[in-house]
Design a protein around this motif. Structure first.
Motif, mmCIF file in Angstrom:
data_model
loop_
_atom_site.group_PDB
_atom_site.id
_atom_site.type_symbol
_atom_site.label_atom_id
_atom_site.label_comp_id
_atom_site.label_asym_id
_atom_site.label_seq_id
_atom_site.Cartn_x
_atom_site.Cartn_y
_atom_site.Cartn_z
ATOM 1 N N LYS A 33 112.025 9.632 -13.174
ATOM 2 C CA LYS A 33 111.939 11.065 -12.882
ATOM 3 C C LYS A 33 112.638 11.401 -11.573
ATOM 4 O O LYS A 33 113.373 12.392 -11.469
ATOM 5 C CB LYS A 33 110.473 11.479 -12.833
ATOM 6 N N ASP A 76 116.407 11.243 -12.111
ATOM 7 C CA ASP A 76 116.923 12.428 -12.802
ATOM 8 C C ASP A 76 117.010 13.622 -11.853
ATOM 9 O O ASP A 76 117.986 14.379 -11.875
ATOM 10 C CB ASP A 76 116.018 12.774 -13.992
ATOM 11 N N GLY A 77 115.980 13.787 -11.016
ATOM 12 C CA GLY A 77 116.020 14.884 -10.053
ATOM 13 C C GLY A 77 117.167 14.743 -9.070
ATOM 14 O O GLY A 77 117.834 15.727 -8.723
ATOM 15 N N TYR A 78 117.408 13.517 -8.643
ATOM 16 C CA TYR A 78 118.522 13.275 -7.711
ATOM 17 C C TYR A 78 119.865 13.586 -8.373
ATOM 18 O O TYR A 78 120.733 14.228 -7.772
ATOM 19 C CB TYR A 78 118.487 11.825 -7.243
ATOM 20 N N LEU A 79 120.043 13.148 -9.619
ATOM 21 C CA LEU A 79 121.310 13.391 -10.310
ATOM 22 C C LEU A 79 121.533 14.881 -10.547
ATOM 23 O O LEU A 79 122.664 15.383 -10.418
ATOM 24 C CB LEU A 79 121.328 12.634 -11.642
ATOM 25 N N ARG A 80 120.467 15.607 -10.876
ATOM 26 C CA ARG A 80 120.608 17.051 -11.086
ATOM 27 C C ARG A 80 120.969 17.761 -9.783
ATOM 28 O O ARG A 80 121.830 18.645 -9.762
ATOM 29 C CB ARG A 80 119.309 17.620 -11.648
ATOM 30 N N ALA A 81 120.297 17.377 -8.704
ATOM 31 C CA ALA A 81 120.609 17.989 -7.410
ATOM 32 C C ALA A 81 122.046 17.685 -6.997
ATOM 33 O O ALA A 81 122.760 18.555 -6.480
ATOM 34 C CB ALA A 81 119.632 17.485 -6.347
ATOM 35 N N LYS A 82 122.487 16.463 -7.244
ATOM 36 C CA LYS A 82 123.862 16.090 -6.915
ATOM 37 C C LYS A 82 124.854 16.902 -7.739
ATOM 38 O O LYS A 82 125.876 17.377 -7.216
ATOM 39 C CB LYS A 82 124.061 14.597 -7.167
ATOM 40 N N ALA A 83 124.556 17.083 -9.038
ATOM 41 C CA ALA A 83 125.448 17.869 -9.896
ATOM 42 C C ALA A 83 125.493 19.326 -9.448
ATOM 43 O O ALA A 83 126.564 19.957 -9.456
ATOM 44 C CB ALA A 83 124.981 17.776 -11.351
ATOM 45 N N ASP A 84 124.349 19.879 -9.041
ATOM 46 C CA ASP A 84 124.323 21.266 -8.557
ATOM 47 C C ASP A 84 125.180 21.428 -7.307
ATOM 48 O O ASP A 84 125.929 22.407 -7.172
ATOM 49 C CB ASP A 84 122.884 21.696 -8.264
ATOM 50 N N ASN A 118 128.819 21.334 -8.288
ATOM 51 C CA ASN A 118 129.235 22.584 -8.937
ATOM 52 C C ASN A 118 129.424 23.701 -7.918
ATOM 53 O O ASN A 118 130.367 24.497 -8.018
ATOM 54 C CB ASN A 118 128.198 22.998 -9.984
#
Length: 233
Positions: free
Chosen positions: A93, A96-104, A107
């Motif tokens: 978990k 996943d949070g780290y990868l989403r923050a990195k993608a944001d 972007n």
């Protein structure tokens, strides 16, 4: 007489000796002496207290690790497996949070860079739009047919207008401003053309441009104004 008197007094002085303290009996230090010793060594006293605190702090994690190890030893294999599964789920978990923050963040950086590039690329868009009406007026003035009876001054004025229009077109070319292709017989393209009327024509096919009423212009790859055209039925 004086000599005899001194001889008699000497034994008395020898008999009177000062009291010497016994070696086994030690005098207790006075309160003033204790205060002086404490004031003389405050750093040593502080170091001693700090050492005690550090030793206590070091011992706490060791005690915690011992308790954790004892709890693990008391668990059954099934309980250990359950705890391991929970830990893996929490780690997944967090990943996943780290990868989403990195993608944001990526972007946002990409969007900001695109906005900066677009702002630089189309910085003259507003100014170019204002010049289009000037280009239209010059173009119409140059297309006016002059009779042979016109004076030489009128002819020179028209030549000056043509030269001015040519200079304006060179400025447009310098800033990547070009006219929309809208010659007769070209298929109508709603992205670059705007139909103002439709007529029957034998010269062109249906849906093709018959004539141009007003030129269209583009800045690099962005449309400034569509071309006003007449298309065939």
């Amino acid at each position: 007489m004086s000599n005899s008197t001194n001889k008699n007094e000497q034994p008395e002085n020898k008999g009177e000796q000062a009291e010497i303290p016994v070696s086994g009996e030690q005098q207790a230090p006075s309160p003033d002496l204790k205060a002086e010793e404490q004031c003389a060594n405050p750093a040593e006293q502080q170091d001693t207290e700090t050492g005690r605190d550090e030793s206590a702090e070091v011992s706490e994690p060791e005690n915690g690790e011992v308790l954790a190890n004892q709890e693990m030893e008391m668990m059954s294999p099934d309980q250990v497996l359950v705890e391991l599964t929970k830990t893996r789920a929490e780690a997944s978990k967090l990943k996943d949070g780290y990868l989403r923050a990195k993608a944001d963040v990526e972007n946002i950086q990409r969007r900001s860079q695109n906005e900066i590039t677009s702002a630089r690329k189309y910085a003259v868009e507003g100014f170019a739009r204002e010049l289009l009406s000037v280009a239209d007026s010059l173009d119409q003035a140059v297309k006016v047919e002059i009779d042979d009876s016109a004076s030489e001054a009128v002819e020179k004025m028209q030549e000056g207008l043509a030269l001015t229009l040519k200079q304006l077109e060179s400025v447009f070319d310098r800033f990547d401003i070009s006219s929309v292709e809208a010659d007769q017989g070209i298929p109508f393209n709603p992205e670059y053309h705007q139909a103002i009327s439709m007529i029957d024509s034998k010269d062109v096919k249906s849906g093709e441009i018959v004539s141009v009423m007003q030129k269209g212009f583009v800045l690099k790859d962005r449309l400034l104004r569509p071309a006003m055209v007449v298309i065939a039925n």
